[in-house]
Design an enzyme around this catalytic site. Structure first.
Site, PDB file in Angstrom:
ATOM      1  N   TYR A  69      -5.765  -8.672 -10.739  1.00  0.00           N
ATOM      2  CA  TYR A  69      -5.463 -10.013 -10.256  1.00  0.00           C
ATOM      3  C   TYR A  69      -4.724  -9.913  -8.929  1.00  0.00           C
ATOM      4  CZ  TYR A  69      -6.440 -11.612 -15.056  1.00  0.00           C
ATOM      5  OH  TYR A  69      -7.024 -11.880 -16.270  1.00  0.00           O
ATOM      6  N   HIS A 149     -10.340  -4.075 -19.149  1.00  0.00           N
ATOM      7  CA  HIS A 149     -10.641  -5.456 -18.754  1.00  0.00           C
ATOM      8  C   HIS A 149     -12.075  -5.838 -19.120  1.00  0.00           C
ATOM      9  CE1 HIS A 149      -9.123  -8.615 -15.667  1.00  0.00           C
ATOM     10  NE2 HIS A 149      -9.929  -9.172 -16.519  1.00  0.00           N
ATOM     11  N   PRO A 228      -8.246 -20.833 -21.973  1.00  0.00           N
ATOM     12  CA  PRO A 228      -8.298 -21.784 -23.094  1.00  0.00           C
ATOM     13  C   PRO A 228      -8.359 -23.237 -22.637  1.00  0.00           C
ATOM     14  CG  PRO A 228      -6.062 -20.998 -22.790  1.00  0.00           C
ATOM     15  CD  PRO A 228      -6.932 -20.173 -21.875  1.00  0.00           C
ATOM     16  N   GLY A 232      -8.884 -24.803 -16.213  1.00  0.00           N
ATOM     17  CA  GLY A 232      -8.255 -26.041 -15.755  1.00  0.00           C
ATOM     18  C   GLY A 232      -9.044 -27.295 -16.045  1.00  0.00           C
ATOM     19  N   PHE A 233     -10.330 -27.162 -16.346  1.00  0.00           N
ATOM     20  CA  PHE A 233     -11.163 -28.342 -16.548  1.00  0.00           C
ATOM     21  C   PHE A 233     -10.628 -29.237 -17.663  1.00  0.00           C
ATOM     22  CE2 PHE A 233     -14.478 -30.412 -19.037  1.00  0.00           C
ATOM     23  CZ  PHE A 233     -15.022 -31.249 -18.086  1.00  0.00           C
TER      24      PHE A 233
END
Length: 340
Positions: A69, A149, A228, A232-233
């Site tokens: 990240y 990952h 989850p 952001g949706f």
């Protein structure tokens, strides 16, 4: 409709705990991916560190990051600074084998984003080096939960897991996790070394794979849903995606699909309003009700939203509400494939 949910009136009360394998953590963790530039647009480190500390203050005891990240371990370094003086309050989870250091051969891992693939390498010869770099960035002497990952298509996952098992024996890692794997891969890895948790994309707009869920339950492996809130949706606040945001590469977020998806999830937002919950709280509470060993890791840059999210761990949804949600979701088609 009665007794649809219960919420504590106490400000800042710690969320309940759950167990991932043998690792006890808050029922909702905190995902730090959003705190690095290039994920959801620009963000400065001061704001990022403040967000991590807000998660701790709100009761999160699982902080999730990755060596991939941000550039050059940015996210791990930010988390390490934010946890100075508070390391023993939390379990740190991080991931390896994505965005490789110089000299490590990239192995393509196909995904559904516009650019089509990621570069990974799970060769066991590199695993200790990945871990030592993460330990330096995180400013700690142990990683509580360590995940490959992505499974490397060119390296047997059992070999990668065997290298992590050596780190457990050496005391550098406490628990093994897996991320983005199949049921068969989980079973094979667990035969090499006990798996504490599996990270999967799972939310109201991305069902979990039933065989993987069944295998995790059979083996006593915890489930850590990434994204989850649907990147952001599911907060109900995403009308467009700006520059420098990784979601520009995700078909679900192109303008036409995003509008269609927002329209189709309007009933979920309406139900959240009936229950005096935010859409994000309802999405997280629903996920927590799917399995007692689920620990979602929502991320946010805003302390107020972080506190709201963690409060979802204290929400109780009754059978009628869950049935209504199941009916809504069963009839809702998402446009644009999956995030991966």
């Amino acid at each position: 409709m009665t007794n649809t949910h219960e919420r504590s009136p106490e400000h800042g009360r710690a969320p309940p705990t759950r167990t991932l394998g043998g690792l006890k953590v808050s029922a909702l963790g905190y995902g730090a991916m959003a705190l690095s530039p290039g994920m959801y647009g620009e963000v400065d480190d001061e704001r990022g560190e403040r967000a991590v500390r807000a998660a701790l203050d709100a009761g999160a005891t699982l902080i999730d990051t990755s060596d991939g990240y941000g550039a050059d371990g940015h996210n791990e370094q930010l988390v390490g600074r934010a946890l100075r003086g508070r390391r023993d309050e939390v379990a740190i989870a991080t991931k390896f084998g994505f965005r490789l250091p110089e000299g490590v051969e990239p192995h393509p891992f196909p995904i559904g984003y516009a650019f089509g693939e990621l570069a990974v390498n799970g060769d066991p010869r590199h695993v200790r080096g990945y871990a030592e770099a993460s330990l330096r960035g995180l400013e700690t002497d142990r990683i509580d939960l360590y995940y490959p990952h992505f499974p490397d298509p060119q390296v047997p996952l059992e070999d990668t897991v065997g290298a992590v098992a050596e780190l457990v024996e050496a005391g550098l890692v406490r628990h093994l996790g897996l991320s983005n794997v199949t049921a068969g891969q989980l079973r094979a890895a667990h035969a090499v070394h006990p798996v504490a948790a599996v990270q999967i994309e799972w939310s109201m707009w991305k069902p979990a794979e039933p065989e993987l869920l069944a295998t995790a339950r059979e083996l006593g492996v915890g489930l850590v849903p990434w994204s989850p809130l649907g990147a952001g949706f599911l907060t109900g606040t995403v009308g467009r995606v700006g520059e420098g945001d990784f979601r520009q590469n995700a078909p679900r977020f192109d303008a036409a699909n995003l509008k269609a998806n927002n329209d189709r999830f309007a009933p979920v937002r309406g139900l959240a309003g009936e229950l005096d919950l935010t859409p994000a709280q309802l999405a997280l509470a629903w996920l927590l009700h799917q399995d007692p060993n689920v620990v979602p890791i929502p991320g946010s840059r805003t302390p107020a939203h972080i506190e709201e999210n963690l409060a979802a761990a204290r929400v109780r949804l009754d059978a009628d509400v869950l049935a209504r949600l199941d009916g809504i979701l069963a009839g809702t088609q998402v446009e644009g494939g999956t995030l991966l």
